[in-house]
Design a protein around this motif. Sequence first.
Motif, mmCIF file in Angstrom:
data_model
loop_
_atom_site.group_PDB
_atom_site.id
_atom_site.type_symbol
_atom_site.label_atom_id
_atom_site.label_comp_id
_atom_site.label_asym_id
_atom_site.label_seq_id
_atom_site.Cartn_x
_atom_site.Cartn_y
_atom_site.Cartn_z
ATOM 1 N N LYS A 46 0.833 -1.217 0.000
ATOM 2 C CA LYS A 46 0.000 0.000 0.000
ATOM 3 C C LYS A 46 0.861 1.259 0.000
ATOM 4 O O LYS A 46 0.566 2.220 -0.709
ATOM 5 C CB LYS A 46 -0.929 -0.016 1.214
ATOM 6 N N ASN A 47 1.954 1.250 0.764
ATOM 7 C CA ASN A 47 2.785 2.443 0.892
ATOM 8 C C ASN A 47 3.819 2.612 -0.218
ATOM 9 O O ASN A 47 4.186 3.739 -0.539
ATOM 10 C CB ASN A 47 3.497 2.443 2.248
ATOM 11 N N ALA A 48 4.294 1.523 -0.796
ATOM 12 C CA ALA A 48 5.413 1.634 -1.741
ATOM 13 C C ALA A 48 5.088 1.206 -3.170
ATOM 14 O O ALA A 48 5.833 1.556 -4.081
ATOM 15 C CB ALA A 48 6.598 0.810 -1.230
ATOM 16 N N ALA A 49 4.007 0.455 -3.384
ATOM 17 C CA ALA A 49 3.767 -0.097 -4.717
ATOM 18 C C ALA A 49 2.444 0.310 -5.355
ATOM 19 O O ALA A 49 2.375 0.469 -6.573
ATOM 20 C CB ALA A 49 3.842 -1.620 -4.669
ATOM 21 N N LEU A 50 1.411 0.458 -4.567
ATOM 22 C CA LEU A 50 0.076 0.685 -5.121
ATOM 23 C C LEU A 50 0.021 1.878 -6.063
ATOM 24 O O LEU A 50 -0.455 1.763 -7.200
ATOM 25 C CB LEU A 50 -0.954 0.833 -4.001
ATOM 26 N N ALA A 51 0.516 3.020 -5.635
ATOM 27 C CA ALA A 51 0.456 4.225 -6.477
ATOM 28 C C ALA A 51 1.247 4.045 -7.773
ATOM 29 O O ALA A 51 0.820 4.490 -8.838
ATOM 30 C CB ALA A 51 0.961 5.438 -5.705
ATOM 31 N N VAL A 52 2.372 3.365 -7.685
ATOM 32 C CA VAL A 52 3.205 3.131 -8.872
ATOM 33 C C VAL A 52 2.470 2.226 -9.850
ATOM 34 O O VAL A 52 2.425 2.493 -11.052
ATOM 35 C CB VAL A 52 4.571 2.510 -8.487
ATOM 36 N N GLN A 53 1.864 1.164 -9.328
ATOM 37 C CA GLN A 53 1.122 0.267 -10.210
ATOM 38 C C GLN A 53 -0.087 0.960 -10.819
ATOM 39 O O GLN A 53 -0.356 0.802 -12.005
ATOM 40 C CB GLN A 53 0.678 -0.996 -9.459
ATOM 41 N N GLN A 54 -0.804 1.733 -10.030
ATOM 42 C CA GLN A 54 -1.964 2.434 -10.578
ATOM 43 C C GLN A 54 -1.542 3.419 -11.672
ATOM 44 O O GLN A 54 -2.230 3.565 -12.674
ATOM 45 C CB GLN A 54 -2.735 3.146 -9.469
ATOM 46 N N GLU A 55 -0.411 4.068 -11.468
ATOM 47 C CA GLU A 55 0.086 5.011 -12.471
ATOM 48 C C GLU A 55 0.456 4.303 -13.774
ATOM 49 O O GLU A 55 0.102 4.759 -14.853
ATOM 50 C CB GLU A 55 1.301 5.748 -11.921
ATOM 51 N N HIS A 56 1.152 3.186 -13.670
ATOM 52 C CA HIS A 56 1.637 2.506 -14.867
ATOM 53 C C HIS A 56 0.639 1.512 -15.458
ATOM 54 O O HIS A 56 0.499 1.437 -16.676
ATOM 55 C CB HIS A 56 2.960 1.790 -14.580
ATOM 56 N N LEU A 57 -0.012 0.738 -14.599
ATOM 57 C CA LEU A 57 -0.900 -0.306 -15.103
ATOM 58 C C LEU A 57 -2.307 0.202 -15.350
ATOM 59 O O LEU A 57 -2.994 -0.287 -16.237
ATOM 60 C CB LEU A 57 -0.922 -1.501 -14.143
#
Length: 132
Positions: free
Chosen positions: A49-60
Motif C-alpha cells: 500500500k505504501n510503496a507499490a500501489l500508487a506506482v502500479q496504478q500510475e503505470h498499469l
Amino acid sequence: SVTSPPVISRPVWTAAQPNNPTLENSMYYELRTYTIKPTRLGDWLALYKNAALAVQQEHLGNLVGFFTTEIGEVNQVVHIWAYASLDDRMARRNAMAADPRWQDFARQNKELDAVVTLESRLLRPTDFSPLQ
C-alpha cells in the motif's frame, strides 16, 4: 538443414472468434495471486500500500479489484488488472519495471521475504461476461 518455425505475432488462443466480434474489443484480465508467509500478510499489505500501489496504478492503470482470502487457502492476496491487449500489458509492465520507485519496492519486498509464491493468469471474458 534446420528450418525455423514460423513466427506467429498473435497466439491462436487469443484470436477473436469470427461469430463473436465482441471478443476483439474485450479486455485481457490478469489475475495475480500471491501466497504470503503466515503472520506476514499485514506487513506485506502495508508495504504494498505504501510503496507499490500508487506506482502500479500510475503505470498499469486499470485495477479491477484487490482482495485477501478468507476461506480456502488463506494468506493469499489476489488482484486483477485489465489491459486492452497483450501488447498493452507488456508495454505497461515494462514501463513500471523501469520506474525507480518500483525497483525500490522490489528491493523492500525481497528484504521483507514474505512472498512464498506468485501465480499470474491472463483471462479473456466470454461473450456473456458482465466484464468485457
